[in-house]
Design a protein around this motif. Sequence first.
Motif, mmCIF file in Angstrom:
data_model
loop_
_atom_site.group_PDB
_atom_site.id
_atom_site.type_symbol
_atom_site.label_atom_id
_atom_site.label_comp_id
_atom_site.label_asym_id
_atom_site.label_seq_id
_atom_site.Cartn_x
_atom_site.Cartn_y
_atom_site.Cartn_z
ATOM 1 N N UNK A 196 31.180 30.350 44.259
ATOM 2 C CA UNK A 196 30.780 31.606 43.638
ATOM 3 C C UNK A 196 31.918 32.051 42.719
ATOM 4 N N UNK A 197 31.577 32.396 41.496
ATOM 5 C CA UNK A 197 32.594 32.770 40.523
ATOM 6 C C UNK A 197 33.395 33.969 41.012
ATOM 7 N N UNK A 198 34.710 33.893 40.839
ATOM 8 C CA UNK A 198 35.587 34.986 41.241
ATOM 9 C C UNK A 198 35.128 36.285 40.576
ATOM 10 N N UNK A 199 35.054 37.383 41.332
ATOM 11 C CA UNK A 199 34.487 38.617 40.766
ATOM 12 C C UNK A 199 35.252 39.143 39.567
ATOM 13 N N UNK A 200 36.575 38.962 39.550
ATOM 14 C CA UNK A 200 37.332 39.464 38.409
ATOM 15 C C UNK A 200 36.994 38.708 37.126
ATOM 16 N N UNK B 3 31.915 46.930 42.677
ATOM 17 C CA UNK B 3 32.890 45.916 43.076
ATOM 18 C C UNK B 3 34.340 46.310 42.806
ATOM 19 N N UNK B 4 34.596 47.224 41.860
ATOM 20 C CA UNK B 4 35.976 47.500 41.446
ATOM 21 C C UNK B 4 36.855 47.923 42.621
ATOM 22 N N UNK B 5 36.314 48.758 43.487
ATOM 23 C CA UNK B 5 37.099 49.225 44.619
ATOM 24 C C UNK B 5 37.275 48.206 45.719
ATOM 25 N N UNK B 6 36.530 47.103 45.637
ATOM 26 C CA UNK B 6 36.602 46.053 46.657
ATOM 27 C C UNK B 6 37.601 44.972 46.267
ATOM 28 N N UNK B 7 37.897 44.869 44.969
ATOM 29 C CA UNK B 7 38.866 43.869 44.524
ATOM 30 C C UNK B 7 40.223 44.123 45.155
ATOM 31 N N UNK B 8 40.941 43.035 45.446
ATOM 32 C CA UNK B 8 42.300 43.224 45.945
ATOM 33 C C UNK B 8 43.243 43.418 44.751
ATOM 34 N N UNK B 9 44.485 43.724 45.037
ATOM 35 C CA UNK B 9 45.424 44.083 43.964
ATOM 36 C C UNK B 9 45.641 42.939 42.981
ATOM 37 N N UNK B 10 45.667 41.710 43.467
ATOM 38 C CA UNK B 10 45.888 40.583 42.558
ATOM 39 C C UNK B 10 44.686 40.380 41.640
ATOM 40 N N UNK B 11 43.483 40.587 42.154
ATOM 41 C CA UNK B 11 42.289 40.463 41.316
ATOM 42 C C UNK B 11 42.258 41.550 40.253
ATOM 43 N N UNK B 12 42.582 42.784 40.643
ATOM 44 C CA UNK B 12 42.604 43.875 39.668
ATOM 45 C C UNK B 12 43.685 43.635 38.609
ATOM 46 N N UNK B 13 44.848 43.184 39.051
ATOM 47 C CA UNK B 13 45.941 42.946 38.101
ATOM 48 C C UNK B 13 45.552 41.874 37.091
ATOM 49 N N UNK B 14 44.930 40.799 37.567
ATOM 50 C CA UNK B 14 44.502 39.743 36.637
ATOM 51 C C UNK B 14 43.508 40.295 35.622
ATOM 52 N N UNK B 15 42.542 41.083 36.083
ATOM 53 C CA UNK B 15 41.525 41.615 35.185
ATOM 54 C C UNK B 15 42.137 42.592 34.188
#
Length: 219
Positions: free
Chosen positions: A159-163, A184-196
């Motif tokens: 499954x494609x990474x959500x970010x 989904x934004x609030x479910x992402x972890x810090x590394x996923x949010x940082x990448x996005x």
Amino acid sequence: MTNELGSWSPMNPDEVTHLLGRAGVPWWIAGGWAIDLHLGRQTRVHEDIDVLVLRPHLPRLRERLGGWDLHAADPPGTLRPWPVVEELPLGVHDIWCRPTPAADWCLQLMVDDLADDSVDDGADGGTGGEQEWVYRRDPRVQRTWRTLSGPASSPQRSVLAPEVQLLYKSTTPRAKDEDDFAHIAGVLDSSQRTWLIEALQLSDATNVWIEQLRVLTSP
């Protein structure tokens, strides 16, 4: 769903897994389903289903879909038959699939590129694992293609990474894309949010999602 390009009766993720599970090359459930699979629940009706594939792997996937009726979105917004003997042009990133010409469309392949298209088939642990996936809307955004699989992936289905999916949804988002981001934004972890955030800063520095993600990332 019916539109000017024909009717849709989309497969569900389990049906896609059954169809492509033995293709011998990587593929990823994408689109809105990637978001819902990450959440572990279905948040809305999905009028189609997207599967992300890598361009070097198209011949193997075409074999798996032998006998199917495949059309290329070439140019975007239109469809034309994709003959078996034709190598898909580099500028084409979207293939609509149905079992026969009389059937509804049921699967959409989203074709992405690699920085080096000499990738192996990904099935034997070869050197292809080091090659970079390229975001087609801004080639400065890259990541190792094996990291495209998100936490909702399993040995049977990637499954494609959500970010990564949100990055694609960030360009002129529709109402359903805004809803997907909100879920989904609030479910992402810090590394996923940082990448996005970093990807958006490169590709679309004025995108309103950047500040919303920053707020979520702040202590």
